[in-house]
Design a protein around this motif. Structure first.
Motif, PDB file in Angstrom:
ATOM      1  N   GLU A 125       0.832  -1.269   0.083  1.00 36.06           N
ATOM      2  CA  GLU A 125      -0.094   0.058   0.002  1.00 36.06           C
ATOM      3  C   GLU A 125       1.138   1.233   0.080  1.00 36.06           C
ATOM      4  O   GLU A 125       0.431   2.260  -0.632  1.00 36.06           O
ATOM      5  N   GLU A 126       2.001   1.217   0.873  1.00 39.33           N
ATOM      6  CA  GLU A 126       2.594   2.440   0.898  1.00 39.33           C
ATOM      7  C   GLU A 126       3.483   2.733  -0.327  1.00 39.33           C
ATOM      8  O   GLU A 126       3.687   3.792  -0.652  1.00 39.33           O
ATOM      9  N   ILE A 127       3.923   1.569  -0.868  1.00 43.17           N
ATOM     10  CA  ILE A 127       4.818   1.917  -2.314  1.00 43.17           C
ATOM     11  C   ILE A 127       3.566   2.331  -3.408  1.00 43.17           C
ATOM     12  O   ILE A 127       4.167   3.095  -4.141  1.00 43.17           O
ATOM     13  N   ASN A 128       2.612   1.859  -3.406  1.00 45.06           N
ATOM     14  CA  ASN A 128       1.564   2.417  -4.353  1.00 45.06           C
ATOM     15  C   ASN A 128       1.172   3.793  -4.094  1.00 45.06           C
ATOM     16  O   ASN A 128       0.976   4.393  -5.089  1.00 45.06           O
ATOM     17  N   GLU A 129       1.125   4.079  -2.854  1.00 45.35           N
ATOM     18  CA  GLU A 129       0.755   5.453  -2.604  1.00 45.35           C
ATOM     19  C   GLU A 129       1.914   6.516  -2.980  1.00 45.35           C
ATOM     20  O   GLU A 129       1.605   7.423  -3.588  1.00 45.35           O
ATOM     21  N   LEU A 130       3.219   6.052  -2.844  1.00 43.59           N
ATOM     22  CA  LEU A 130       4.292   6.976  -3.278  1.00 43.59           C
ATOM     23  C   LEU A 130       4.282   6.847  -4.856  1.00 43.59           C
ATOM     24  O   LEU A 130       4.508   7.932  -5.468  1.00 43.59           O
ATOM     25  N   PHE A 131       3.880   5.663  -5.174  1.00 44.79           N
ATOM     26  CA  PHE A 131       4.110   5.535  -7.024  1.00 44.79           C
ATOM     27  C   PHE A 131       3.120   6.324  -7.588  1.00 44.79           C
ATOM     28  O   PHE A 131       3.299   7.108  -8.437  1.00 44.79           O
ATOM     29  N   ASN A 132       1.982   6.570  -7.051  1.00 40.71           N
ATOM     30  CA  ASN A 132       0.720   7.282  -7.462  1.00 40.71           C
ATOM     31  C   ASN A 132       1.096   8.756  -7.476  1.00 40.71           C
ATOM     32  O   ASN A 132       0.532   9.585  -8.261  1.00 40.71           O
ATOM     33  N   GLN A 133       1.804   9.111  -6.364  1.00 45.70           N
ATOM     34  CA  GLN A 133       2.045  10.627  -6.364  1.00 45.70           C
ATOM     35  C   GLN A 133       2.923  11.098  -7.495  1.00 45.70           C
ATOM     36  O   GLN A 133       2.932  12.141  -7.751  1.00 45.70           O
ATOM     37  N   HIS A 134       3.639  10.060  -7.860  1.00 46.27           N
ATOM     38  CA  HIS A 134       4.711  10.613  -9.074  1.00 46.27           C
ATOM     39  C   HIS A 134       4.553   9.774 -10.325  1.00 46.27           C
ATOM     40  O   HIS A 134       5.304  10.240 -11.299  1.00 46.27           O
ATOM     41  N   LYS A 135       3.625   9.075 -10.559  1.00 47.41           N
ATOM     42  CA  LYS A 135       3.165   8.236 -11.771  1.00 47.41           C
ATOM     43  C   LYS A 135       3.442   8.939 -12.956  1.00 47.41           C
ATOM     44  O   LYS A 135       3.744   8.733 -13.886  1.00 47.41           O
ATOM     45  N   THR A 136       2.539  10.279 -12.740  1.00 46.83           N
ATOM     46  CA  THR A 136       2.762  11.220 -14.063  1.00 46.83           C
ATOM     47  C   THR A 136       4.247  11.472 -14.671  1.00 46.83           C
ATOM     48  O   THR A 136       4.189  11.584 -15.996  1.00 46.83           O
ATOM     49  N   LYS A 137       5.127  11.377 -13.904  1.00 47.14           N
ATOM     50  CA  LYS A 137       6.541  11.773 -14.270  1.00 47.14           C
ATOM     51  C   LYS A 137       7.194  10.674 -14.580  1.00 47.14           C
ATOM     52  O   LYS A 137       8.338  10.775 -15.366  1.00 47.14           O
ATOM     53  N   ILE A 138       6.603   9.425 -14.446  1.00 42.94           N
ATOM     54  CA  ILE A 138       7.559   8.246 -14.783  1.00 42.94           C
ATOM     55  C   ILE A 138       7.032   7.532 -16.184  1.00 42.94           C
ATOM     56  O   ILE A 138       5.746   7.445 -16.453  1.00 42.94           O
ATOM     57  N   LYS A 139       7.937   7.419 -16.826  1.00 40.67           N
ATOM     58  CA  LYS A 139       7.783   6.756 -18.232  1.00 40.67           C
ATOM     59  C   LYS A 139       8.051   5.157 -18.270  1.00 40.67           C
ATOM     60  O   LYS A 139       9.205   4.780 -17.596  1.00 40.67           O
ATOM     61  N   CYS A 140       7.496   4.566 -18.921  1.00 37.40           N
ATOM     62  CA  CYS A 140       7.865   3.057 -19.232  1.00 37.40           C
ATOM     63  C   CYS A 140       9.041   2.923 -20.126  1.00 37.40           C
ATOM     64  O   CYS A 140       9.005   3.554 -21.288  1.00 37.40           O
ATOM     65  N   PRO A 141      10.226   2.282 -19.671  1.00 37.58           N
ATOM     66  CA  PRO A 141      11.448   2.291 -20.125  1.00 37.58           C
ATOM     67  C   PRO A 141      11.287   1.648 -21.607  1.00 37.58           C
ATOM     68  O   PRO A 141      12.050   1.699 -22.488  1.00 37.58           O
TER      69      PRO A 141
END
Ligand code: GAP
Length: 464
Positions: A125-141
């Protein structure tokens, strides 16, 4: 920057992978069956390079250290060890899937790329929360899109059915070891009681480890089967940080001695420490995809021995023979993969050079200590039996002391190019003058200069 092209060093993944395959350093595993994910085999020159690296490590860590001794513990161990170490519960990587191209990606790595650091202890849950906060800046390699599934944590231990003959063995599995150091911790008392060592002392070992790595797309940098060189140093609690600083210095000096270019190495301090660690640094190498961990140098407190005392019931405390003080030793560790070292050494040695007449060459400028083949012996002409006989004689004498190669194929120029690509420091050519005056031509890999040397002086000249 293209993930596989290091603009600073000019060394690309493609160049290294291609040379390693073409010249017999590293092959994909099971290639005739289409390969096998994240597993590689070391070919004739790869195994020599590995052996030279392991020998250099062992010399620095064990041979030259009166306070460190060696060990070779088994790959399989009591399954409870992996509970005590926290691997059955905590040793998990967060994985998400790209909804566009189905690539599996490690969330912690993608976050790291944008300077956001996930803690190993974080729940799903915690890692998903962190991921969701930054998701838009992350691109699939793989496809560059930004549309991911939620992250799930996957345990990295590889399960096995050793000694378990039930069909549902996976409920009570054994494990292929996920790191070699657990074998050191559980042998600490045996070694201490038999090797007449006093704290501080260290135990070193080299051996295979296995991890069900999720994203194994970084060549031999991250594989599912790999070899570790680990040294665990047992200290008094008050001395841990002093010994830690000494270990950091020693490890840095080791890489300089291996001849790795200073600008391609750096220290990186862990931003998120696991709860028991006092301090943790990695030595990073500038791989084709940028600076990444080569080795970990960590101060682990008394966590490891305390956990094994708790789970096994054994007393692993130490009583100082002079002061009678009783304590649980603190551990500092140095841990590095053989494959990651091979990869770093290959990238560091890779050189493209312009030579005469607009010609160019690829040369692996390995430290002479590490070069897979130390000297190549050539008869000038293949069809002159007297030259071939003499060259074989010289090969026989040199190979008593050095890893040599005999080559009588093609013209001398081509033979030099081939030896350059596998990084052989010297080529010795036997010609008609050799039969007259017992001298040979020795050609230096780096300067390409040739010198006449007496056969009787060859061993000394080649630097054994
Ligand atoms: N005992 C501590 C330990 O195992 P780690 O950071 O997980 O720590 C130590 O691993 C070293 O082992 C790394 O710095 C790296 O050189 C090597 N290593 C770890 N996982 C690897 C993998 N999947 N493939 C190749 N080398 C790996």
């Amino acid at each position: 920057m293209n993930k596989n092209e290091n603009t600073k060093t000019g060394v690309t993944m493609e160049k290294i992978v291609s040379l390693a395959k073409r010249r017999g350093f590293i092959f994909p595993s099971s290639e005739i069956y289409g390969g096998f994910g994240a597993i590689y085999d070391y070919g004739p020159y790869g195994v020599e390079l590995e052996n030279a690296i392991k020998a250099a490590w062992w010399k620095t860590m064990v041979q030259k250290r009166p306070d460190i001794i060696g060990l070779d513990s088994s790959i399989f161990m009591h399954p409870k060890i992996w509970q005590a170490s926290g691997h059955t519960t905590g040793f998990a990587d967060p994985l998400a899937e790209c909804k566009k191209c189905n690539a599996r990606v490690r969330i912690d790595h993608l976050l790291e790329d944008i300077d956001v650091f996930a803690d190993e202890k974080m729940s799903e849950e915690e890692i998903n929360e962190l991921f969701n906060q930054h998701k838009t800046k992350i691109k699939c390699p793989q496809c560059g899109k930004s549309d991911f599934s939620d992250a799930k944590k996957f345990n990295l231990l590889v399960k096995a059915n050793l000694g378990n003959f039930n069909d549902d063995w996976s409920k009570e599995p054994t494990y292929l070891r996920g790191e070699t150091c657990q074998g050191i911790y559980v042998n600490y008392k045996n070694v201490r009681d038999t090797a007449r060592v006093k704290i501080p002392f260290g135990i070193a070992q080299i051996g295979k480890a296995f991890r069900n790595e999720i994203a194994g797309r970084q060549y031999v940098f991250r594989t599912r089967e790999f070899e570790q060189m680990e040294m665990q140093y047992f200290t008094h609690p008050d001395e841990e940080m002093k010994e830690y600083e000494k270990l950091r210095e020693a490890r840095w000096a080791y890489y300089k001695e291996l001849g790795i270019k200073g600008e391609n190495l750096r220290w990186s301090k862990h931003k998120n420490l696991v709860f028991y660690a006092k301090e943790a640094y990695d030595i990073e190498y500038n791989y084709p995809f940028g600076f990444k961990e080569l080795e970990g140098v960590h101060a682990r407190s008394d966590y490891d021995l305390s956990q094994h005392m708790k789970f096994s019931g054994a007393d692993l405390t130490y009583t100082d023979p002079h002061t009678n003080e009783k304590y649980t030793p603190h551990i500092i560790e140095s841990s590095v993969g053989v494959g990651r070292t091979v990869f770093a050494v290959m990238c560091d040695a890779y050189t493209e050079e312009e030579i005469d007449d607009g010609d160019s060459r690829v040369v692996m400028k390995f430290n002479k200590k590490l070069a897979p083949i130390k000297v190549a012996v050539f008869p000038l002409l293949k069809n002159k039996p007297e030259l071939v006989k003499k060259a074989r004689e010289i090969f026989g004498a040199l190979s008593e002391q050095l890893m040599c190669e005999f080559d009588d194929n093609g013209n001398i120029g081509k033979r030099y190019r081939r030896q350059d690509e596998i990084g052989t420091p010297y080529c010795v050519t036997v010609d008609f003058d050799t039969l007259e005056n017992s001298t040979v031509t020795v050609r230096d890999r780096d300067t390409m200069k040739q010198e006449r040397v007496a056969v009787s002086e060859l061993v000394g000249y080649l630097g054994t």
